[in-house]
Scaffold this motif. Structure first.
Motif, mmCIF file in Angstrom:
data_model
loop_
_atom_site.group_PDB
_atom_site.id
_atom_site.type_symbol
_atom_site.label_atom_id
_atom_site.label_comp_id
_atom_site.label_asym_id
_atom_site.label_seq_id
_atom_site.Cartn_x
_atom_site.Cartn_y
_atom_site.Cartn_z
ATOM 1 N N THR A 24 0.827 -1.207 0.000
ATOM 2 C CA THR A 24 0.000 0.000 0.000
ATOM 3 C C THR A 24 0.860 1.254 0.000
ATOM 4 O O THR A 24 0.570 2.228 -0.702
ATOM 5 C CB THR A 24 -0.956 -0.010 1.208
ATOM 6 O OG1 THR A 24 -1.723 -1.211 1.169
ATOM 7 C CG2 THR A 24 -1.893 1.171 1.170
ATOM 8 N N ARG A 25 1.929 1.233 0.773
ATOM 9 C CA ARG A 25 2.822 2.402 0.794
ATOM 10 C C ARG A 25 3.452 2.632 -0.567
ATOM 11 O O ARG A 25 3.563 3.770 -1.014
ATOM 12 C CB ARG A 25 3.890 2.229 1.874
ATOM 13 C CG ARG A 25 3.315 2.430 3.248
ATOM 14 C CD ARG A 25 4.381 2.491 4.294
ATOM 15 N NE ARG A 25 3.722 2.774 5.563
ATOM 16 C CZ ARG A 25 4.077 2.262 6.707
ATOM 17 N NH1 ARG A 25 5.097 1.449 6.771
ATOM 18 N NH2 ARG A 25 3.424 2.568 7.799
ATOM 19 N N ALA B 122 -2.127 3.784 5.072
ATOM 20 C CA ALA B 122 -1.163 2.699 5.264
ATOM 21 C C ALA B 122 -0.387 2.886 6.566
ATOM 22 O O ALA B 122 -0.140 1.924 7.299
ATOM 23 C CB ALA B 122 -0.198 2.630 4.088
ATOM 24 N N ARG B 123 -0.014 4.117 6.868
ATOM 25 C CA ARG B 123 0.718 4.384 8.114
ATOM 26 C C ARG B 123 -0.128 4.053 9.342
ATOM 27 O O ARG B 123 0.403 3.667 10.377
ATOM 28 C CB ARG B 123 1.161 5.842 8.156
ATOM 29 C CG ARG B 123 2.308 6.133 7.241
ATOM 30 C CD ARG B 123 2.792 7.568 7.385
ATOM 31 N NE ARG B 123 3.774 7.850 6.360
ATOM 32 C CZ ARG B 123 3.629 8.771 5.404
ATOM 33 N NH1 ARG B 123 2.539 9.521 5.365
ATOM 34 N NH2 ARG B 123 4.567 8.958 4.514
ATOM 35 N N ARG B 124 -1.438 4.225 9.224
ATOM 36 C CA ARG B 124 -2.342 3.920 10.345
ATOM 37 C C ARG B 124 -2.837 2.475 10.295
ATOM 38 O O ARG B 124 -3.685 2.084 11.076
ATOM 39 C CB ARG B 124 -3.531 4.875 10.324
ATOM 40 C CG ARG B 124 -3.116 6.271 10.731
ATOM 41 C CD ARG B 124 -4.330 7.149 10.907
ATOM 42 N NE ARG B 124 -4.327 8.099 9.799
ATOM 43 C CZ ARG B 124 -5.401 8.604 9.230
ATOM 44 N NH1 ARG B 124 -6.585 8.259 9.643
ATOM 45 N NH2 ARG B 124 -5.306 9.454 8.253
ATOM 46 N N GLU B 125 -2.323 1.733 9.313
ATOM 47 C CA GLU B 125 -2.695 0.331 9.112
ATOM 48 C C GLU B 125 -4.186 0.156 8.844
ATOM 49 O O GLU B 125 -4.815 -0.798 9.303
ATOM 50 C CB GLU B 125 -2.226 -0.527 10.284
ATOM 51 C CG GLU B 125 -0.707 -0.549 10.409
ATOM 52 C CD GLU B 125 -0.216 -1.459 11.509
ATOM 53 O OE1 GLU B 125 -1.041 -2.178 12.124
ATOM 54 O OE2 GLU B 125 1.004 -1.451 11.751
ATOM 55 N N VAL B 126 -4.734 1.102 8.097
ATOM 56 C CA VAL B 126 -6.124 1.016 7.661
ATOM 57 C C VAL B 126 -6.111 0.545 6.208
ATOM 58 O O VAL B 126 -5.395 1.105 5.377
ATOM 59 C CB VAL B 126 -6.833 2.386 7.771
ATOM 60 C CG1 VAL B 126 -8.243 2.314 7.214
ATOM 61 C CG2 VAL B 126 -6.839 2.862 9.211
ATOM 62 N N ARG B 127 -6.894 -0.467 5.938
ATOM 63 C CA ARG B 127 -6.934 -1.025 4.591
ATOM 64 C C ARG B 127 -7.599 -0.062 3.620
ATOM 65 O O ARG B 127 -8.661 0.498 3.900
ATOM 66 C CB ARG B 127 -7.695 -2.341 4.583
ATOM 67 C CG ARG B 127 -7.682 -3.020 3.224
ATOM 68 C CD ARG B 127 -8.496 -4.267 3.264
ATOM 69 N NE ARG B 127 -9.901 -3.907 3.161
ATOM 70 C CZ ARG B 127 -10.848 -4.722 2.724
ATOM 71 N NH1 ARG B 127 -10.559 -5.946 2.403
ATOM 72 N NH2 ARG B 127 -12.082 -4.320 2.642
ATOM 73 N N ALA C 94 -3.120 -5.630 -1.988
ATOM 74 C CA ALA C 94 -3.034 -5.301 -0.561
ATOM 75 C C ALA C 94 -4.391 -5.450 0.108
ATOM 76 O O ALA C 94 -4.470 -5.869 1.262
ATOM 77 C CB ALA C 94 -2.499 -3.884 -0.374
ATOM 78 N N ASP D 236 -4.953 -9.061 0.941
ATOM 79 C CA ASP D 236 -4.047 -9.630 1.941
ATOM 80 C C ASP D 236 -4.433 -9.311 3.362
ATOM 81 O O ASP D 236 -4.094 -10.033 4.272
ATOM 82 C CB ASP D 236 -2.612 -9.138 1.692
ATOM 83 C CG ASP D 236 -2.026 -9.707 0.410
ATOM 84 O OD1 ASP D 236 -2.589 -10.688 -0.111
ATOM 85 O OD2 ASP D 236 -1.020 -9.168 -0.069
ATOM 86 N N ARG D 237 -5.124 -8.188 3.569
ATOM 87 C CA ARG D 237 -5.449 -7.768 4.926
ATOM 88 C C ARG D 237 -6.951 -7.646 5.122
ATOM 89 O O ARG D 237 -7.628 -7.006 4.320
ATOM 90 C CB ARG D 237 -4.841 -6.383 5.202
ATOM 91 C CG ARG D 237 -3.515 -6.450 5.838
ATOM 92 C CD ARG D 237 -3.101 -5.142 6.407
ATOM 93 N NE ARG D 237 -3.392 -4.028 5.513
ATOM 94 C CZ ARG D 237 -3.116 -2.780 5.791
ATOM 95 N NH1 ARG D 237 -2.573 -2.469 6.924
ATOM 96 N NH2 ARG D 237 -3.399 -1.821 4.958
ATOM 97 N N ALA E 271 -10.026 -3.908 9.518
ATOM 98 C CA ALA E 271 -9.891 -3.869 10.972
ATOM 99 C C ALA E 271 -11.259 -3.673 11.614
ATOM 100 O O ALA E 271 -12.037 -2.848 11.164
ATOM 101 C CB ALA E 271 -8.940 -2.745 11.371
#
Length: 128
Positions: free
Chosen positions: A2-3, A76-81, A119, A122-123, A126
């Protein structure tokens, strides 16, 4: 992934602005003096000169592409899809653009599009 997609989207938008902006510097003065205000309808249908330069540089989708890349990076930095539909929409946009005009660098949008689609698979989303 994602990044990488976010960085690529920002890079493509910035490259578009810089390259086409540099090729049209002779029109910057016209933009600042209001030459694009009250243009005749013909200039909107068939933009040329200062109007055409505006639409291929600052009036193009380059800035929204940069902002989308920044949003993708922030998520992506906050780990949000990032929802996969973003990748699918970019894929459709790239294919339509490439079908209408070849050769075009627009096909490069497929790289971050595929990264976002992969991406998203894969995730899981949340839960809150």
């Amino acid at each position: 992934m994602t990044r990488w997609a976010g960085w690529i989207l920002q890079s493509l938008g910035l490259l578009h602005l810089v390259v086409l902006g540099a090729q049209n510097t002779q029109y910057f003065g016209d933009w600042l003096t209001g030459a694009l205000w009250n243009l005749p309808r013909e200039e909107f249908v068939h933009p040329a000169g200062a109007a055409g330069a505006f639409w291929v540089s600052i009036g193009s989708f380059a800035l929204p592409l940069i902002l989308l890349g920044a949003l993708v990076l922030s998520l992506a930095r906050r780990e949000v899809r990032v929802p996969p539909f973003i990748g699918w929409a970019l894929t459709a946009w790239a294919f339509v653009g490439a079908a209408i005009m070849e050769p075009t660098p627009m096909i490069l949008v497929l790289v971050p599009a595929v990264l976002l689609i992969r991406a998203g698979k894969d995730r899981p989303v949340a839960s809150r």
